[in-house]
Design an enzyme around this catalytic site. Structure first.
Site, mmCIF file in Angstrom:
data_model
loop_
_atom_site.group_PDB
_atom_site.id
_atom_site.type_symbol
_atom_site.label_atom_id
_atom_site.label_comp_id
_atom_site.label_asym_id
_atom_site.label_seq_id
_atom_site.Cartn_x
_atom_site.Cartn_y
_atom_site.Cartn_z
ATOM 1 N N ASP A 77 -14.653 -22.806 -16.219
ATOM 2 C CA ASP A 77 -16.151 -22.301 -15.973
ATOM 3 C C ASP A 77 -15.635 -21.052 -15.156
ATOM 4 O O ASP A 77 -16.417 -20.507 -14.226
ATOM 5 C CB ASP A 77 -16.765 -23.314 -14.896
ATOM 6 C CG ASP A 77 -18.150 -22.934 -14.939
ATOM 7 O OD1 ASP A 77 -18.833 -22.203 -15.582
ATOM 8 O OD2 ASP A 77 -18.798 -23.590 -14.011
ATOM 9 N N LEU A 109 -24.553 -21.606 2.706
ATOM 10 C CA LEU A 109 -23.899 -20.469 2.023
ATOM 11 C C LEU A 109 -24.309 -20.302 0.406
ATOM 12 O O LEU A 109 -24.230 -19.127 -0.071
ATOM 13 C CB LEU A 109 -22.290 -20.735 2.050
ATOM 14 C CG LEU A 109 -21.621 -20.708 3.301
ATOM 15 C CD1 LEU A 109 -20.204 -21.080 3.203
ATOM 16 C CD2 LEU A 109 -21.606 -19.316 3.916
#
Ligand code: ADP
Ligand code: MG
Length: 611
Positions: free
Chosen positions: A455, A338
């Site tokens: 993040d 993915l």
């Protein structure tokens, strides 16, 4: 519809004409003094009350079928705010221009109207029953999907109300109205034999009167050329307030004997198949899977329609097995990759639970990795394991086998920036607002739980489908101690500098407020459809740019309201920066206001007259 005037300081909500005049008197009666209030006759409409030469003028503002707003005969505007702005520059038929807003006294909220509470209850009941949600999952579904659910509800809601009897004959209607007592105003609505046409049957003086409801070309319902309504239930609510040409007003409903709903608030029925969504065109046994983008489907998939809105452990049976470490035998790892990250690759897979199988994404730690990286992955797993929110990628657990594997819910639509840059021309800006609102809901949850993400960036917002985003990548995240409001990093690391607030770079100090800064940069990425922030600059140069008071420019398709919000997120001093509670409220207000006006504008009609 969400109320696009709710945020205006001169909007008083559902107050009477005389109350409006009272407020204008108190505010001094100067020429052009004005306020806005809700209109009772026209749902979604307003009245502009103003003063000219010590006289009051009240202009009804109608919300038209195409979503625009106009004073009878005047120009159409996309919202009440824009309308007021227009008339402050040009009287265009009014007694004078709008000069001075008469604002609500401080601490006074707009008066909620009768329809507002009905609407809110209906949305709540509908979401609760259709998706079988309770508690926090229910509250978040309401916050994130109210505009979509309202649209769904408005046109079919009458079917769910006690007074609606479906297809019955005139004679059956009479016998139902004659059973029990027959007070004046007892009523019911029925569908006529010609499908899609309706009649209202009403008792007065022991006689039943039948009124045919006409449905005009514009889609409006009315009785004998009376007031026109968008929906049948609005017509009923209005006729409960005044007869409007009927022999009597609607007072007491004759409950439909086929409906088990209790009295009081109308309760829409659950979808016949329980939790199953009604709008999906493709579906397999364990919920929704194909077409991650949702673009193929004309009808909208809501987050609650997917199998990853609620926790995989929301079922108490499944909860019994909830542990951080998973059995390898329950996990199937696919070859399909993915994506790739710092740790190694992320693979597709399936995780077998007691009653169902779920699609998962598996972050695999490259073999031969050092102990610190194993520790880091375990930390990430432990953080994520404590979080449970529909707008955050949930971790199912970790599995120790051929590699250390972090097993997560699957968000197959990929990272937000890639999705937006590849679908630039297909995704309207409203859709971007919707997704960024969901990110704000997820971040508000993190803030409340005292976690810092560290993040947040478009690359770490993953899509389940075109209308459903989840925050991911907790590799740098920290759980703060109960009485701490920030985390102080011991050393600088490999940091995403362009997403970091000044205090992170200057003092290594991380808090929910520094996540708010990153949220602003993520908004910029989203509204620029996946562009790289601070394009030509190097990470360390950004700080100088910011210290000089400069900020990134408004992306070309970004609405000014959203650019204003990102600039608030980029408030230099963290003490002055809004928190996620504020950010979520601000973006929600904007999102609701645009959700109410999605269609094209209509042309003007005739000339304006005072009433
Ligand atoms: P890193 O910490 O190395 O940046 P991420 O957690 O951001 O790792 O994952 C890297 C990539 O793997 C993502 O950009 C995405 O393409 C894919 N990925 C990660 N988690 C998922 C998930 N839950 N569902 C689908 N894809 C995922
Ligand atoms: Mg990442």
């Amino acid at each position: 519809m969400p109320n696009p005037a709710a945020h205006l300081p001169f909007y008083f909500g559902s107050i009477s004409r005389s109350d409006a005049e009272e407020h204008l008197k108190l505010a001094g009666m100067s020429d052009g003094l004005f306020l806005l209030r809700q209109c009772l006759r026209n749902l979604g409409g307003y009245v502009l009350s103003m003063v000219h030469k010590i006289q009051f003028y009240h202009y009804p503002i109608e919300r038209q079928m195409n979503g625009t707003y106009a004073i009878a005969g005047g120009k159409a505007h996309c919202g009440p705010e824009e309308l007021c702005e227009y008339y402050s520059k040009d009287a265009d038929g009014l007694c004078c221009t709008l000069r001075k807003p008469c604002n609500r006294p401080s601490g006074m909220e707009p008066q909620p109207g009768i329809f507002d509470s009905i609407r809110d209850n209906m949305v709540r009941a509908y979401i609760r029953q259709t998706w079988n949600l309770e508690g926090e999952a229910l509250e978040l579904a309401i916050i994130s999907q109210a505009p979509q659910v309202e649209k769904l509800l408005a046109t079919t809601a009458h079917e769910t109300m006690r007074w609606y009897h479906g297809i019955i004959s005139r004679e059956q209607a009479e016998s139902r109205l004659y059973s029990g007592t027959q007070p004046d105003g007892k009523f019911l609505m029925r569908e006529r034999k010609e499908k899609g046409t309706y009649a209202l049957s009403l008792v007065y003086g022991k006689t039943v009167y039948h009124y045919r409801i006409t449905h005009d070309k514009a889609g409006k319902y009315s009785i004998e050329e009376g007031t026109k309504f968008d929906t049948l239930w609005q017509l009923v609510e209005y006729l409960k307030l005044k007869p409007d040409g009927l022999i009597y007003y609607l007072k007491e409903d004759a409950p439909n004997p086929d409906m088990s709903a209790a009295s009081g608030t109308p309760v829409p029925p659950a979808h016949p198949s329980g939790k199953a969504p009604r709008r999906l065109t493709t579906q397999n046994s364990d919920g929704y899977t194909p077409d991650p983008t949702g673009l193929e489907n004309k009808s909208r998939i809501l987050p609650m329609d997917t199998s990853c809105y609620e926790s995989p452990y929301s079922d108490p049976e499944e909860l019994k097995d909830k542990k951080l470490f998973l059995k390898r035998s329950n996990l199937i790892v696919d070859e399909v990759e993915l994506g790739v990250g710092n740790f190694g690759c992320v693979r597709k897979g399936v995780y077998k639970m007691r009653k169902k199988q779920i699609d998962v994404a598996i972050k695999m730690l490259k073999s031969g990795n050092e102990k610190t990286q194993r520790d880091d992955m375990m930390k990430e797993a432990q953080i994520m394991h404590q979080l449970d929110n529909p707008y955050i990628v949930r971790v199912i657990g970790v599995c120790e086998a051929e590699a250390l594997m972090l097993v997560m819910e699957m968000a197959s639509g990929g990272p937000l920036h890639k999705f937006l840059s590849s679908k630039r021309d297909e995704i309207p800006v409203n859709n971007v607002v919707e997704l960024m609102h969901q990110v704000a809901i997820g971040m508000k949850y993190l803030e409340e739980k005292n976690f810092v993400h560290r993040d947040l960036a478009a690359r770490n917002v993953l899509l389940v489908n075109q209308h459903y985003a989840k925050i991911s990548d907790f590799g740098l995240s920290k759980a703060l101690a109960a009485d701490d409001s920030y985390y102080m990093a011991k050393t600088t690391g490999k940091w995403p500098l362009k997403w970091y607030a000044p205090e992170c770079i200057l003092f290594r100090k991380f808090s929910s407020k520094s996540d708010v800064w990153s949220y602003g940069v993520t908004m910029w990425e989203a509204f620029s459809y996946g562009q790289k922030p601070y394009k030509k600059m190097k990470g360390p140069d950004v700080m100088t740019f910011l210290e000089n008071g400069k900020r990134m420019e408004c992306p070309s398709r970004c609405p000014p309201e959203m650019y204003k919000l990102m600039n608030q997120c980029w408030t230099f001093k963290w003490e002055d920066r809004p928190d996620f509670v504020t950010v979520e409220t601000l973006i929600r207000t904007y999102y609701y206001s645009i959700a109410a006006k999605t269609e094209e504008g209509a042309g003007p009609r005739g000339a304006a007259t005072p009433t």
